[in-house]
Write an enzyme that holds these catalytic residues in place. Structure first.
Site, PDB file in Angstrom:
ATOM      1  N   GLY A  93       0.787  -1.231   0.000  1.00 32.56           N
ATOM      2  CA  GLY A  93       0.000   0.000   0.000  1.00 32.56           C
ATOM      3  C   GLY A  93       0.819   1.282   0.000  1.00 32.56           C
ATOM      4  O   GLY A  93       0.264   2.370   0.143  1.00 32.56           O
ATOM      5  N   LEU A  95       2.492   2.749  -2.511  1.00 34.37           N
ATOM      6  CA  LEU A  95       2.145   3.597  -3.670  1.00 34.37           C
ATOM      7  C   LEU A  95       0.815   4.305  -3.396  1.00 34.37           C
ATOM      8  O   LEU A  95       0.679   5.507  -3.640  1.00 34.37           O
ATOM      9  CB  LEU A  95       2.050   2.753  -4.950  1.00 34.37           C
ATOM     10  CG  LEU A  95       1.442   3.504  -6.143  1.00 34.37           C
ATOM     11  CD1 LEU A  95       2.351   4.648  -6.581  1.00 34.37           C
ATOM     12  CD2 LEU A  95       1.166   2.574  -7.315  1.00 34.37           C
ATOM     13  N   TYR A 125      -2.247   3.095 -12.793  1.00 32.24           N
ATOM     14  CA  TYR A 125      -2.750   4.381 -12.294  1.00 32.24           C
ATOM     15  C   TYR A 125      -4.244   4.642 -12.451  1.00 32.24           C
ATOM     16  O   TYR A 125      -4.741   5.644 -11.951  1.00 32.24           O
ATOM     17  CB  TYR A 125      -1.956   5.521 -12.952  1.00 32.24           C
ATOM     18  CG  TYR A 125      -0.510   5.537 -12.508  1.00 32.24           C
ATOM     19  CD1 TYR A 125      -0.160   6.051 -11.263  1.00 32.24           C
ATOM     20  CD2 TYR A 125       0.490   5.013 -13.313  1.00 32.24           C
ATOM     21  CE1 TYR A 125       1.157   6.048 -10.836  1.00 32.24           C
ATOM     22  CE2 TYR A 125       1.815   5.005 -12.895  1.00 32.24           C
ATOM     23  CZ  TYR A 125       2.144   5.523 -11.667  1.00 32.24           C
ATOM     24  OH  TYR A 125       3.443   5.513 -11.239  1.00 32.24           O
ATOM     25  N   PHE A 412       9.180  12.326 -18.900  1.00 30.56           N
ATOM     26  CA  PHE A 412       9.664  12.777 -17.590  1.00 30.56           C
ATOM     27  C   PHE A 412       9.386  11.700 -16.566  1.00 30.56           C
ATOM     28  O   PHE A 412       8.646  10.772 -16.841  1.00 30.56           O
ATOM     29  CB  PHE A 412       8.993  14.098 -17.186  1.00 30.56           C
ATOM     30  CG  PHE A 412       7.505  14.109 -17.312  1.00 30.56           C
ATOM     31  CD1 PHE A 412       6.699  13.587 -16.294  1.00 30.56           C
ATOM     32  CD2 PHE A 412       6.874  14.623 -18.448  1.00 30.56           C
ATOM     33  CE1 PHE A 412       5.317  13.598 -16.412  1.00 30.56           C
ATOM     34  CE2 PHE A 412       5.489  14.631 -18.558  1.00 30.56           C
ATOM     35  CZ  PHE A 412       4.708  14.111 -17.540  1.00 30.56           C
TER      36      PHE A 412
END
Ligand SMILES: CC(C)(COP(=O)(O)OP(=O)(O)OC[C@H]1O[C@@H](n2cnc3c(N)ncnc32)[C@H](O)[C@@H]1OP(=O)(O)O)[C@@H](O)C(=O)NCCC(=O)NCCS
Length: 412
Positions: A93, A95, A125, A412
């Site tokens: 957990g 992240l 994501y 990036f």
């Protein structure tokens, strides 16, 4: 269990340790020159993670960037980066806690209404409300097969090779003009330029030394540039070099076409590879044999609307629209609700409403359509967006769509 502290990066030494930790999770070695370049584009107070007292065990952060939205606006965006959790701490957990901390922080800061990131793996994501909003395109082909459409005007300018110093003196102004009004493209301050065109053994490994070319108009005005890496190779039948294109930018179509002509005619080169092209890259229409220019497409940038109403009012809309969008956002519940969106090419307004929604979608799917690269109508067809008012999906698709596809050339 060692207690983990959530904190920001403190100083140069701490940043080096932070950088070493994230390189290690990415299975790479940090080089001193790369660390120094990264430091110059980094705000320490935006880099954070979990520290166990001896070392960083999880890292995350964001860069301060500006992004072009559909329309003329270039707005602040949190460009999320450096997301890692060490193999010994994964799937506990961390992240999730870093995403919580970061999105709350961006909201509190109030500077950026949206965040963006490139995902190492597509599945990570979505749960945090990031939607796949553009496509990452690799163009490749055999130069002899491509050709040029005969009616393409090359103008009377000329192309010559140049050095990094000269490129840095004229390239930024060309870049700024070339990307104006193109969605997704980001500003590139000097430290980012240095990062972008840096060269070392690691960067040369697969593609050769970096080179630059400039296009000048007949009156001497610089109006285009190319960044590329030629990789020499020989087959039994003769030369077999590959040209790895970094970017080609120009302030007018003739300079763009002449630059490509120059690149495709470099002696001993047999093929090109252009990572980071746009899905609608003009080169695709310039070549005589479109099929010879292969196009590999995967997901590109992921967009997260941190403040839905502010973000929707920032962009412009390709067709006049007046709709109520219902949004559900589990990870950032402050966005859950209905929003009346009115907009066109000249302006937009968005406010909360109690009126019934014409369409309902997740924050993730709203992120996906935000830059104009994903169709609302196709998300309805996929069963991901609910259309309550017949016809509203097509109206929203026309409004959110944009004549130029979003593309984000700088990773990036
Ligand atoms: C991706 C990474 C940061 C995940 O960190 P983590 O602390 O293990 O993630 P969490 O424990 O908070 O996981 C949250 C949820 O995401 C899921 N998830 C995490 N990583 C995932 C992945 N790579 N693919 C699919 N699902 C993933 C977890 O299974 C978990 O799901 P659940 O809530 O249904 O149980 C970590 O695995 C990592 O550092 N990977 C290598 C570097 C990398 O790819 N970084 C991302 C750069 S863009």
């Amino acid at each position: 269990m060692v207690e983990l502290i959530l904190r920001t990066v403190r100083d140069d030494d701490d940043f080096r340790a932070f950088n070493a930790a994230l390189y290690s999770v990415f299975l790479e070695e940090p080089q001193d020159d790369e660390t120094e370049l990264s430091r110059k584009i980094t705000d320490f107070d935006r880099m954070f993670g979990f520290h166990d007292g001896n070392r960083w065990v999880a890292t995350a952060g964001d860069y301060r960037k500006q992004v072009n939205l559909p329309g003329d606006a270039q707005v602040p965006v949190a460009a999320v980066t450096a997301v890692t959790v060490s193999p010994a701490h994964r799937r506990r957990g961390l992240l999730t806690r870093m995403m919580r901390h970061q999105l709350d922080g961006i909201r509190d800061r109030g500077t950026e209404a949206l965040a963006m990131l490139f995902a190492s793996e597509t599945a990570i994501y979505g749960r945090f409300g990031y939607g796949s909003a553009s496509q990452n395109v690799v163009l490749s082909g055999q130069v002899r097969d491509l050709g040029f459409r005969p009616e393409v005007e090359l103008g009377d300018g000329s192309v010559s090779e140049t050095d990094a110093e000269t490129l840095l003196s004229v390239g930024p102004a060309i870049y700024d003009r070339a990307i104006a009004g193109l969605p997704g493209r980001m500003n590139r301050p000097a430290a980012w330029w240095n990062y972008q065109i840096h060269d070392n053994d690691e960067r040369r490994k697969d593609s050769g030394r970096i080179r630059f070319a400039l296009h000048h108009e007949a009156d001497g005005t610089p109006s285009g540039y190319a960044v590329y890496r030629p990789k020499s190779d020989w087959a039994a039948t003769g030369p077999n070099g590959t040209l790895h294109i970094g970017e080609v930018r120009a302030t007018n179509p003739r300079a763009y076409a002449r630059m490509w002509r120059f690149l495709l005619e470099i002696d001993l080169i047999r093929s090109i590879k252009y990572d980071g092209a746009a899905i609608d890259e003009p080169l695709r229409y310039l070549v005589a044999d479109q099929r010879a220019l292969q196009c590999e497409v995967v997901d590109g940038i992921f967009v997260r609307l941190v403040e839905v109403d502010r973000a929707l009012a920032l962009r412009r809309y390709g067709a006049p629209v007046d709709i109520v969008v219902g949004v559900h956002d589990e990870f950032c519940p402050w966005n859950t609700g209905s929003f009346r969106l009115r907009g066109d090419l000249d302006g937009a307004a968005c406010e909360r409403t109690t009126a019934p929604a014409d369409l309902t979608m997740s924050a993730r799917d709203l992120g996906a359509v935000y830059l104009g690269g994903t169709s609302v109508a196709q998300l309805v067809a996929a069963g991901l967006v609910d259309e309550h008012t017949p016809g509203s999906a097509h109206r929203a698709a026309a409004a959110f769509g944009w004549p130029v596809a979003p593309a984000i050339p700088d990773h990036f």
